[in-house]
Design a protein around this motif. Structure first.
Motif, PDB file in Angstrom:
ATOM      1  N   LEU A 198      27.944   0.583  26.869  1.00 53.52           N
ATOM      2  CA  LEU A 198      26.934   0.231  25.877  1.00 53.52           C
ATOM      3  C   LEU A 198      26.508  -1.234  26.031  1.00 53.52           C
ATOM      4  O   LEU A 198      25.322  -1.559  25.926  1.00 53.52           O
ATOM      5  CB  LEU A 198      27.473   0.482  24.470  1.00 53.52           C
ATOM      6  N   VAL A 199      27.467  -2.116  26.267  1.00 51.19           N
ATOM      7  CA  VAL A 199      27.144  -3.532  26.474  1.00 51.19           C
ATOM      8  C   VAL A 199      26.276  -3.686  27.719  1.00 51.19           C
ATOM      9  O   VAL A 199      25.278  -4.416  27.715  1.00 51.19           O
ATOM     10  CB  VAL A 199      28.427  -4.375  26.597  1.00 51.19           C
ATOM     11  N   PHE A 200      26.657  -2.993  28.796  1.00 57.97           N
ATOM     12  CA  PHE A 200      25.876  -3.060  30.025  1.00 57.97           C
ATOM     13  C   PHE A 200      24.452  -2.560  29.793  1.00 57.97           C
ATOM     14  O   PHE A 200      23.475  -3.137  30.286  1.00 57.97           O
ATOM     15  CB  PHE A 200      26.553  -2.224  31.111  1.00 57.97           C
ATOM     16  N   THR A 201      24.327  -1.481  29.016  1.00 54.11           N
ATOM     17  CA  THR A 201      23.008  -0.930  28.703  1.00 54.11           C
ATOM     18  C   THR A 201      22.169  -1.943  27.934  1.00 54.11           C
ATOM     19  O   THR A 201      20.972  -2.114  28.203  1.00 54.11           O
ATOM     20  CB  THR A 201      23.154   0.353  27.868  1.00 54.11           C
ATOM     21  N   ALA A 202      22.778  -2.635  26.960  1.00 55.21           N
ATOM     22  CA  ALA A 202      22.053  -3.633  26.178  1.00 55.21           C
ATOM     23  C   ALA A 202      21.548  -4.760  27.068  1.00 55.21           C
ATOM     24  O   ALA A 202      20.424  -5.245  26.907  1.00 55.21           O
ATOM     25  CB  ALA A 202      22.965  -4.192  25.079  1.00 55.21           C
ATOM     26  N   VAL A 203      22.370  -5.186  28.020  1.00 56.88           N
ATOM     27  CA  VAL A 203      21.951  -6.233  28.957  1.00 56.88           C
ATOM     28  C   VAL A 203      20.786  -5.750  29.806  1.00 56.88           C
ATOM     29  O   VAL A 203      19.803  -6.477  30.027  1.00 56.88           O
ATOM     30  CB  VAL A 203      23.135  -6.657  29.853  1.00 56.88           C
ATOM     31  N   MET A 204      20.863  -4.503  30.285  1.00 53.67           N
ATOM     32  CA  MET A 204      19.786  -3.940  31.091  1.00 53.67           C
ATOM     33  C   MET A 204      18.485  -3.857  30.301  1.00 53.67           C
ATOM     34  O   MET A 204      17.401  -4.128  30.826  1.00 53.67           O
ATOM     35  CB  MET A 204      20.188  -2.556  31.602  1.00 53.67           C
ATOM     36  N   LEU A 205      18.584  -3.501  29.027  1.00 50.46           N
ATOM     37  CA  LEU A 205      17.385  -3.433  28.195  1.00 50.46           C
ATOM     38  C   LEU A 205      16.775  -4.821  28.014  1.00 50.46           C
ATOM     39  O   LEU A 205      15.554  -4.985  28.026  1.00 50.46           O
ATOM     40  CB  LEU A 205      17.738  -2.837  26.826  1.00 50.46           C
ATOM     41  N   ALA A 206      17.629  -5.823  27.840  1.00 43.43           N
ATOM     42  CA  ALA A 206      17.122  -7.193  27.691  1.00 43.43           C
ATOM     43  C   ALA A 206      16.402  -7.645  28.959  1.00 43.43           C
ATOM     44  O   ALA A 206      15.336  -8.264  28.900  1.00 43.43           O
ATOM     45  CB  ALA A 206      18.279  -8.140  27.376  1.00 43.43           C
ATOM     46  N   LEU A 207      16.960  -7.307  30.117  1.00 44.76           N
ATOM     47  CA  LEU A 207      16.315  -7.649  31.383  1.00 44.76           C
ATOM     48  C   LEU A 207      15.007  -6.884  31.551  1.00 44.76           C
ATOM     49  O   LEU A 207      14.010  -7.419  32.027  1.00 44.76           O
ATOM     50  CB  LEU A 207      17.251  -7.350  32.554  1.00 44.76           C
ATOM     51  N   GLY A 208      15.019  -5.610  31.151  1.00 43.99           N
ATOM     52  CA  GLY A 208      13.829  -4.791  31.296  1.00 43.99           C
ATOM     53  C   GLY A 208      12.680  -5.266  30.435  1.00 43.99           C
ATOM     54  O   GLY A 208      11.526  -4.970  30.708  1.00 43.99           O
ATOM     55  N   ASP A 209      13.001  -6.025  29.372  1.00 43.03           N
ATOM     56  CA  ASP A 209      11.962  -6.527  28.481  1.00 43.03           C
ATOM     57  C   ASP A 209      11.467  -7.916  28.889  1.00 43.03           C
ATOM     58  O   ASP A 209      10.598  -8.487  28.256  1.00 43.03           O
ATOM     59  CB  ASP A 209      12.514  -6.583  27.043  1.00 43.03           C
ATOM     60  N   ASP A 210      12.040  -8.477  29.963  1.00 44.33           N
ATOM     61  CA  ASP A 210      11.645  -9.806  30.437  1.00 44.33           C
ATOM     62  C   ASP A 210      10.481  -9.675  31.412  1.00 44.33           C
ATOM     63  O   ASP A 210      10.643  -9.121  32.498  1.00 44.33           O
ATOM     64  CB  ASP A 210      12.838 -10.475  31.124  1.00 44.33           C
ATOM     65  N   PRO A 211       9.295 -10.169  31.079  1.00 45.59           N
ATOM     66  CA  PRO A 211       8.132 -10.005  31.962  1.00 45.59           C
ATOM     67  C   PRO A 211       8.293 -10.682  33.313  1.00 45.59           C
ATOM     68  O   PRO A 211       7.633 -10.312  34.272  1.00 45.59           O
ATOM     69  CB  PRO A 211       6.982 -10.636  31.158  1.00 45.59           C
ATOM     70  N   ASP A 212       9.186 -11.664  33.409  1.00 42.88           N
ATOM     71  CA  ASP A 212       9.387 -12.355  34.676  1.00 42.88           C
ATOM     72  C   ASP A 212      10.263 -11.580  35.646  1.00 42.88           C
ATOM     73  O   ASP A 212      10.397 -11.945  36.804  1.00 42.88           O
ATOM     74  CB  ASP A 212      10.029 -13.724  34.432  1.00 42.88           C
ATOM     75  N   LEU A 213      10.888 -10.493  35.166  1.00 40.27           N
ATOM     76  CA  LEU A 213      11.803  -9.731  36.006  1.00 40.27           C
ATOM     77  C   LEU A 213      11.324  -8.307  36.245  1.00 40.27           C
ATOM     78  O   LEU A 213      12.099  -7.437  36.599  1.00 40.27           O
ATOM     79  CB  LEU A 213      13.196  -9.708  35.350  1.00 40.27           C
ATOM     80  N   LYS A 214      10.052  -8.055  36.050  1.00 43.45           N
ATOM     81  CA  LYS A 214       9.562  -6.683  36.118  1.00 43.45           C
ATOM     82  C   LYS A 214       9.406  -6.168  37.536  1.00 43.45           C
ATOM     83  O   LYS A 214       9.285  -4.976  37.754  1.00 43.45           O
ATOM     84  CB  LYS A 214       8.240  -6.555  35.350  1.00 43.45           C
ATOM     85  N   HIS A 215       9.417  -7.035  38.509  1.00 44.64           N
ATOM     86  CA  HIS A 215       9.261  -6.571  39.879  1.00 44.64           C
ATOM     87  C   HIS A 215      10.292  -7.256  40.776  1.00 44.64           C
ATOM     88  O   HIS A 215      10.207  -8.449  41.022  1.00 44.64           O
ATOM     89  CB  HIS A 215       7.846  -6.881  40.397  1.00 44.64           C
ATOM     90  N   MET A 216      11.255  -6.516  41.225  1.00 48.99           N
ATOM     91  CA  MET A 216      12.247  -7.069  42.139  1.00 48.99           C
ATOM     92  C   MET A 216      11.646  -7.199  43.535  1.00 48.99           C
ATOM     93  O   MET A 216      10.864  -6.355  43.961  1.00 48.99           O
ATOM     94  CB  MET A 216      13.491  -6.174  42.189  1.00 48.99           C
ATOM     95  N   ALA A 217      12.049  -8.244  44.219  1.00 52.34           N
ATOM     96  CA  ALA A 217      11.484  -8.513  45.543  1.00 52.34           C
ATOM     97  C   ALA A 217      12.219  -7.724  46.626  1.00 52.34           C
ATOM     98  O   ALA A 217      12.746  -8.284  47.583  1.00 52.34           O
ATOM     99  CB  ALA A 217      11.580 -10.006  45.824  1.00 52.34           C
ATOM    100  N   ILE A 218      12.299  -6.419  46.460  1.00 56.07           N
ATOM    101  CA  ILE A 218      12.893  -5.549  47.473  1.00 56.07           C
ATOM    102  C   ILE A 218      11.989  -4.348  47.657  1.00 56.07           C
ATOM    103  O   ILE A 218      11.244  -3.967  46.765  1.00 56.07           O
ATOM    104  CB  ILE A 218      14.313  -5.091  47.098  1.00 56.07           C
ATOM    105  N   ASP A 219      12.059  -3.745  48.820  1.00 54.91           N
ATOM    106  CA  ASP A 219      11.207  -2.605  49.094  1.00 54.91           C
ATOM    107  C   ASP A 219      11.847  -1.775  50.195  1.00 54.91           C
ATOM    108  O   ASP A 219      12.910  -2.116  50.723  1.00 54.91           O
ATOM    109  CB  ASP A 219       9.812  -3.070  49.529  1.00 54.91           C
ATOM    110  N   GLY A 220      11.202  -0.671  50.539  1.00 58.06           N
ATOM    111  CA  GLY A 220      11.634   0.155  51.646  1.00 58.06           C
ATOM    112  C   GLY A 220      13.031   0.721  51.483  1.00 58.06           C
ATOM    113  O   GLY A 220      13.413   1.206  50.407  1.00 58.06           O
ATOM    114  N   THR A 221      13.826   0.632  52.558  1.00 56.25           N
ATOM    115  CA  THR A 221      15.156   1.229  52.597  1.00 56.25           C
ATOM    116  C   THR A 221      16.087   0.615  51.564  1.00 56.25           C
ATOM    117  O   THR A 221      16.893   1.320  50.940  1.00 56.25           O
ATOM    118  CB  THR A 221      15.770   1.081  54.001  1.00 56.25           C
TER     119      THR A 221
END
Length: 273
Positions: free
Chosen positions: A122-145
């Motif tokens: 549950l704590v991990f989920t709350a942290v993930m939700l906080a990150l998901g709501d941060d507009p600066d973190l909406k696109h990770m710089a990874i792609d492909g494989t």
């Protein structure tokens, strides 16, 4: 072995369970979640032990997810969700393995360990939700494989959560879809439901080999009433999707999850098992 909850009047349990089911179902329909992380501590507060609470949670999560996806279709059409089938398949490749593995493990661990595992998730989920709501973190710089591997791994972890907590995984899926795949929050909610449904079904089938039938039979009235309230909530939440911005609910949901984690951790410490 009986899985009936501890002493509490049936009328009171049904009333509290129904109100919680309606509220949580509405949040689920609005954001694209099963709402199970919020529901689980409610079930425990109503007197259910950890494993039966997880099984009941899974049944209720399945009802919310099954109704939330079509309820959101007016705002997020099925065709738009289907355009992201590669993302869905990637996450399912991990989640289906994870849910099978987790279902096997959940029936073999001590109650205290299970409570604390749930609290940590549950704590991990709350942290993930906080990150998901941060507009600066909406696109990770990874792609492909790299993103493909990361997606499968994320799906596996989410599948474990589905098995261990009886959740739909949406609270983890939505931030993953936003952070890893760059989807808008509302679209991510519908894509998350498309991943959650088959994952939940497999987890439900796996637990069916153990105690699910017994738990459902002993709590049939409670399940029937709360399922109906949860489905109504999922419908109402889906209708509200075009009115209420889902992103505004994520910080509140994160706070609720942290509070729930604290309560479950304390409950596990008190059980001493």
């Amino acid at each position: 072995m009986s899985f009936e909850p501890s002493a509490m009047s049936m009328r009171r349990r049904l009333l509290h369970g129904s109100l919680a089911g309606l509220a949580i179902g509405t949040i689920g329909g609005l954001i694209g979640l099963g709402g199970a992380e919020i529901r689980l501590p409610v079930l425990i507060a109503l007197g259910f032990e950890a494993l039966p609470a997880i099984i009941i949670n899974r049944v209720l999560s399945l009802a919310v997810v099954a109704f939330a996806l079509p309820a959101r279709a007016e705002t997020i059409p099925f065709a738009e969700v289907a355009e992201h089938w590669r993302v869905i398949v990637t996450l399912l490749a991990g989640s289906l393995v994870g849910v099978w593995t987790g279902a096997t493990y959940a029936t073999r661990i001590a109650s205290r360990t299970l409570y604390r595992t749930i609290a940590a998730m549950l704590v991990f989920t709350a942290v993930m939700l906080a990150l998901g709501d941060d507009p600066d973190l909406k696109h990770m710089a990874i792609d492909g494989t790299v993103r493909l591997v990361a997606g499968v791994l994320a799906g596996f972890i989410i599948g474990l959560a589905v098995a261990l907590m009886g959740v739909s995984g949406g609270e983890l899926l939505v931030p993953t879809l936003v952070l890893l795949f760059g989807l808008p929050v509302k679209l991510a909610g519908s894509v998350a439901l498309a991943v959650s449904l088959p994952t939940l079904l497999l987890g439900f089938a796996r637990f069916g080999r153990d105690n699910t039938i017994t738990v459902v039979r002993e709590n049939l009235t409670f399940l029937g009433v709360v399922t109906a309230a949860s489905m109504l909530g999922a419908f109402l939440g889906g209708q509200m999707l075009g009115i209420v911005p889902a992103a505004t609910l994520l910080p509140l949901l994160g706070a609720i999850l942290l509070m729930s984690a604290w309560k479950i951790w304390r409950h596990g410490s008190a059980s001493g098992q």
